[in-house]
Design an enzyme around this catalytic site. Structure first.
Site, PDB file in Angstrom:
ATOM      1  CG  MET A 183      -1.983  -1.376   1.162  1.00  0.00           C
ATOM      2  SD  MET A 183      -3.072  -1.259   2.714  1.00  0.00           S
ATOM      3  CE  MET A 183      -3.911   0.297   2.272  1.00  0.00           C
ATOM      4  CG  HIS A 184       0.392   3.357   2.404  1.00  0.00           C
ATOM      5  ND1 HIS A 184      -0.933   3.596   2.778  1.00  0.00           N
ATOM      6  CD2 HIS A 184       0.977   2.305   3.391  1.00  0.00           C
ATOM      7  CE1 HIS A 184      -1.095   2.961   3.843  1.00  0.00           C
ATOM      8  NE2 HIS A 184      -0.257   2.177   4.161  1.00  0.00           N
TER       9      HIS A 184
ATOM     10  CG  ASP B 294      -0.164  -5.204   1.730  1.00  0.00           C
ATOM     11  OD1 ASP B 294      -0.875  -4.292   2.283  1.00  0.00           O
ATOM     12  OD2 ASP B 294       1.249  -4.841   1.805  1.00  0.00           O
TER      13      ASP B 294
END
Length: 490
Positions: free
Chosen positions: A78-79, A237
């Site tokens: 992520m991110h 995830d």
């Protein structure tokens, strides 16, 4: 029929082939490089992800009928900030979730814009790993690159884009950008304005089980598939791993011991921790979840074993450990700073309590215990919200250690359950693909049907009491060290 789950991790891309009954047929993994251009920075080349996918999927399907593949979905780190120009070329390496360069931007967002407003706009506050601070960093430090931005996307969505040409993401992954109005499932106009971008630079939003498109003619030919293969949005995830472990509906908990460590709590209702110590995100089942993330989990053990002890024989090192609940050595597992619940990019890994009697196994045990204590820090926040956590499933590479699972069960004083299939995000992504293709009625039905318990580790009363006493000491260490960490990083 076959469904493919793609797990785009920090160190490798894993592909999982699942049949219509939920049985895993094959798994392959392709590694790629992780770059640290400066201290605290972490980057990857998105083209490396795509190259790993192209190589891996051919290996995955080598002995299988490629015409039976019906759907592909994703679980991704992520991110990360991926930026494309108007020619769909990657502008610069992706800035990853564990990159800590954005402390100035985080301070600006949390103190100038104010945490209360951020929480109102997005249900979360700014953390160094989130995407919005990275956009501000590029705007301030790389203005030429900022002006080139045509598309802003997350790591897994780059693979989906290469497969389909569809510019999209899902709600669970978008929740970690600090750009999404999590409660109302739309882009926050306020955050878009704060970041100085346009909504058309952001992807279309989908539920994790939605079909976003079909594989392109070129890719279908390259991989030997039909052009009817559906591409399903997928999930961040942790949300994908939660689907793979049956964490759907209300108040179910999953602990992931991967590079980072997470505590994932599914929730039927939208809820925000008053101190924003836990993230409030949309879930891949269409509902919500709370999540605490510690930035270094199994990576702490890997660092200790391979960099310091210079061994890869993890099991042999753990065999020497026999003093559970009695270790006088403590380890703060903040090798990449820390997110939940401290939100402190200055925090650093620290050993405390060594004496002339301290042995190699005491230090190894302190690593395992330190991660378990940090996970409990997150669980305690949920307990303060009156969320009752009586058990948790566990996944990730660290979950393969019987010793570590036992420690976590006793530190948290709850049952820890390992599943028959411990493939985490990849398996959850394959389930999402099956749901998107109509194999199952919905995500909750599929997830509960396909996740099966293998081993249950129960806490031991006496040991749990010892660990509670140890934890009460551990939780006092970070507040005492906070200002010292700040000074060390000035």
């Amino acid at each position: 029929m076959y469904y493919i789950g793609v797990d785009l991790g920090t160190s490798s891309l894993k592909l999982l082939l699942m049949n219509e009954k939920g049985k895993v047929q094959n798994i392959v993994s392709e590694k790629y490089n992780l770059y640290f251009p400066k201290e605290g920075w972490a980057e990857q080349n998105p083209q490396d992800w795509w190259s790993a996918f192209e190589t891996g999927i051919l290996k995955l399907l080598e002995n299988y009928d490629t015409k039976k593949v019906k759907g592909i979905s994703f679980g991704g780190q992520m991110h990360g900030l991926v930026m494309l120009d108007d020619k769909d070329e990657v502008i610069r390496p992706a800035i990853l979730w564990n990159d800590g360069r954005t402390q100035k931007q985080v301070t600006y967002l949390n103190e100038k814009i104010r945490k209360e407003k951020l929480s109102e706009y997005t249900a979360n506050i700014a953390f160094a790993g989130f995407t919005a601070p990275k956009i501000l960093w590029v705007k301030e430090n790389e203005p030429d690159n900022f002006r080139k931005i045509s598309k802003i996307m997350l790591p897994k969505d780059y693979i989906a884009y290469k497969l389909t040409g569809v510019f999209c993401t899902d709600y669970s992954d978008a929740s970690g950008m600090l750009l999404l109005d999590v409660k109302n499932k739309c882009w926050s106009k306020e955050m878009i304005q704060i970041c100085g971008i346009k909504e058309e630079q952001l992807p279309a939003l989908y539920e994790s089980y939605d079909v976003v498109g079909r594989i392109s003619e070129e890719n279908a030919k390259k991989f030997g598939m039909t052009e009817d293969v559906k591409i399903i949005a997928g999930a961040g995830d942790n949300a994908a791993a939660a689907i793979g472990t049956g964490m759907v509906g209300g108040a179910r908990c999953n602990i992931s011991l991967g590079t980072s460590g997470t505590v994932f709590i599914s929730n039927d209702r939208f809820e925000v921790d008053p101190n924003n110590a836990l993230h409030s995100f949309d879930h891949a089942d269409g509902k919500y979840h709370l999540m605490g993330c510690i930035l270094s989990a199994a990576s702490c053990n890997k660092w200790w074993m391979e960099n310091i002890l210079e061994t890869e024989n993890y099991a042999e090192e753990q065999k020497k450990i026999n003093r559970l609940g009695e270790n006088s050595v403590y380890f703060l597992p903040y090798l990449m700073g820390e997110r939940s619940p401290h939100n402190d990019s200055n925090a650093r890994g620290t050993f405390v309590g060594m004496t002339m009697d301290s042995k190699r196994e005491d230090m190894t045990l302190a690593i395992l215990e330190g991660v378990a204590y940090a996970i409990r820090d997150c669980v305690e926040v949920a307990r303060n919200l009156d969320i009752s956590i009586k058990s948790a499933t566990i996944c990730g590479g660290g979950a393969k250690s019987d010793l570590w699972c036992k420690i976590i069960a006793n530190v948290l004083n709850i049952e820890i359950k390992r599943l028959e299939t411990e493939e985490g995000p990849g398996y959850g992504a394959a389930i999402l693909a099956a749901v998107g293709c109509g194999e199952y009625e919905n995500v909750e039905i599929a997830a509960l049907k396909l996740s099966k318990e293998k081993i249950v580790i129960k806490p031991e009363k006496e040991l749990a009491e010892k660990y509670d006493q140890k934890y009460q000491k551990f939780r006092k260490l970070y507040p005492k060290m906070r200002n010292i960490f700040k000074e060390l990083n000035q």
